[in-house]
Design a protein around this motif. Structure first.
Motif, short mmCIF file in Angstrom:
data_model
loop_
_atom_site.label_atom_id
_atom_site.label_comp_id
_atom_site.label_asym_id
_atom_site.label_seq_id
_atom_site.Cartn_x
_atom_site.Cartn_y
_atom_site.Cartn_z
N VAL A 142 -2.96 -5.20 -15.25
CA VAL A 142 -2.16 -4.31 -14.42
C VAL A 142 -3.04 -3.59 -13.39
O VAL A 142 -2.60 -3.35 -12.26
N HIS A 143 -4.28 -3.30 -13.74
CA HIS A 143 -5.16 -2.61 -12.80
C HIS A 143 -5.65 -3.54 -11.70
O HIS A 143 -5.81 -3.13 -10.55
N VAL A 144 -5.88 -4.79 -12.06
CA VAL A 144 -6.26 -5.78 -11.04
C VAL A 144 -5.10 -5.97 -10.06
O VAL A 144 -5.29 -6.04 -8.84
N ILE A 145 -3.88 -6.05 -10.61
CA ILE A 145 -2.70 -6.22 -9.78
C ILE A 145 -2.51 -5.01 -8.85
O ILE A 145 -2.23 -5.17 -7.65
N MET A 146 -2.67 -3.80 -9.39
CA MET A 146 -2.50 -2.60 -8.57
C MET A 146 -3.57 -2.51 -7.50
O MET A 146 -3.32 -2.05 -6.38
N THR A 147 -4.79 -2.95 -7.81
CA THR A 147 -5.85 -2.96 -6.80
C THR A 147 -5.48 -3.89 -5.65
O THR A 147 -5.60 -3.52 -4.47
N ALA A 148 -5.03 -5.10 -6.00
CA ALA A 148 -4.62 -6.05 -4.97
C ALA A 148 -3.44 -5.53 -4.17
O ALA A 148 -3.39 -5.67 -2.94
N LEU A 149 -2.49 -4.89 -4.87
CA LEU A 149 -1.31 -4.34 -4.19
C LEU A 149 -1.72 -3.25 -3.21
O LEU A 149 -1.23 -3.22 -2.07
N PHE A 150 -2.60 -2.36 -3.63
CA PHE A 150 -3.00 -1.27 -2.75
C PHE A 150 -3.86 -1.77 -1.59
O PHE A 150 -3.84 -1.19 -0.51
N ILE A 151 -4.63 -2.82 -1.80
CA ILE A 151 -5.35 -3.41 -0.69
C ILE A 151 -4.36 -3.93 0.35
O ILE A 151 -4.51 -3.72 1.55
N GLY A 152 -3.30 -4.61 -0.14
CA GLY A 152 -2.27 -5.11 0.78
C GLY A 152 -1.55 -4.01 1.50
O GLY A 152 -1.35 -4.08 2.73
N ILE A 153 -1.15 -2.96 0.77
CA ILE A 153 -0.47 -1.83 1.41
C ILE A 153 -1.40 -1.16 2.43
O ILE A 153 -0.99 -0.82 3.54
N GLY A 154 -2.66 -0.98 2.03
CA GLY A 154 -3.63 -0.34 2.92
C GLY A 154 -3.85 -1.14 4.19
O GLY A 154 -4.00 -0.57 5.27
N ILE A 155 -3.88 -2.46 4.06
CA ILE A 155 -4.07 -3.31 5.25
C ILE A 155 -2.93 -3.09 6.24
O ILE A 155 -3.16 -2.92 7.44
N VAL A 156 -1.71 -3.08 5.73
CA VAL A 156 -0.55 -2.90 6.61
C VAL A 156 -0.56 -1.52 7.25
O VAL A 156 -0.45 -1.38 8.47
N VAL A 157 -0.72 -0.48 6.42
CA VAL A 157 -0.70 0.89 6.94
C VAL A 157 -1.90 1.15 7.83
O VAL A 157 -1.78 1.77 8.90
N GLY A 158 -3.08 0.68 7.41
CA GLY A 158 -4.29 0.90 8.19
C GLY A 158 -4.26 0.18 9.53
O GLY A 158 -4.67 0.74 10.55
#
Length: 220
Positions: free
Chosen positions: A39-55
């Motif tokens: 779950v932590h690996v998944i959340m890390t990948a998810l937040f990287i994706g969200i950060g890429i879009v927002v950033g």
């Protein structure tokens, strides 16, 4: 009656027990175990994706040379670090490299040189919340003060000083332009971090706290 004895300061845990706000949010309760997992690996990948879009959006929306005057990606950095510990810090450190490449706001070697600043912007709030027993949902005035002073102003002060110094070292800005670049970076990160980061922490934290993805220490 002490603060921890008051019912108003308690919140229901996912396992049916109770945990008072502040200190106990970061402590393991009797019978509770937390370990790093998928779950932590998944959340890390998810937040990287969200950060890429927002950033990327922030870098393209209000650019001032190599600096964004309004970069909402910082809110993702800070909230991710608070909720997911080192996993969130990893995501907050890495996603700006990708978003900078996509937006063209910085060459890759410069983005790599930004990494220490990214890590502080993603991790300082997390450290402060754990160190001073700050509730992620910002329940008290003390929580708000530490979040604003350390998580927003302090983290972005370091990040802006580091990032603008990197630009100067790579010859992308002149010494005369450095103060404006630094100030624009600091303000451009602090304001959206304060606005959107506060919203995320205040309203999304209760959901995260009840999930197995929430990291109480640094890795679980």
């Amino acid at each position: 009656m002490t603060r921890n004895e008051t019912e108003s300061d308690s919140e229901v845990r996912a396992d049916g027990g109770t945990a008072s706000s502040g200190e106990s949010v970061w402590e393991l309760q009797p019978g509770e175990t937390r370990e790093s997992g998928p779950v932590h690996v998944i959340m890390t990948a998810l937040f990287i994706g969200i950060g890429i879009v927002v950033g990327t959006f922030g870098s393209l929306a209000v650019p001032i040379g190599f600096v964004s005057a309004f970069w909402p990606g910082q809110a993702v950095q800070a909230a991710g670090g608070v909720w997911f510990g080192a996993w969130g810090v990893i995501a907050g450190t890495l996603f700006p490299v990708i978003s900078n490449t996509i937006s063209g706001s910085a060459p890759l070697p410069v983005s790599i040189a930004y990494l220490p600043g990214n890590a502080v912007q993603a991790g300082l709030a997390a450290w402060a919340f754990k160190h001073w027993d700050v509730h992620p949902a910002l329940k008290e005035r003390r929580d708000w003060i530490i979040w604003i002073v350390v998580g927003c102003v302090g983290a972005n002060l370091f990040g802006s000083l580091w990032g603008s110094s990197v630009l100067l070292a790579f010859g992308l800005i002149t010494a005369e332009a450095w103060p404006l670049a630094w100030l624009g970076w600091w303000v451009g990160n602090t304001i959206p971090g304060l606005i959107f980061g506060s919203i995320l922490l205040k309203f999304v934290s209760p959901v995260i706290l009840d999930s197995k993805a929430f990291v109480k220490n640094w890795w679980a």
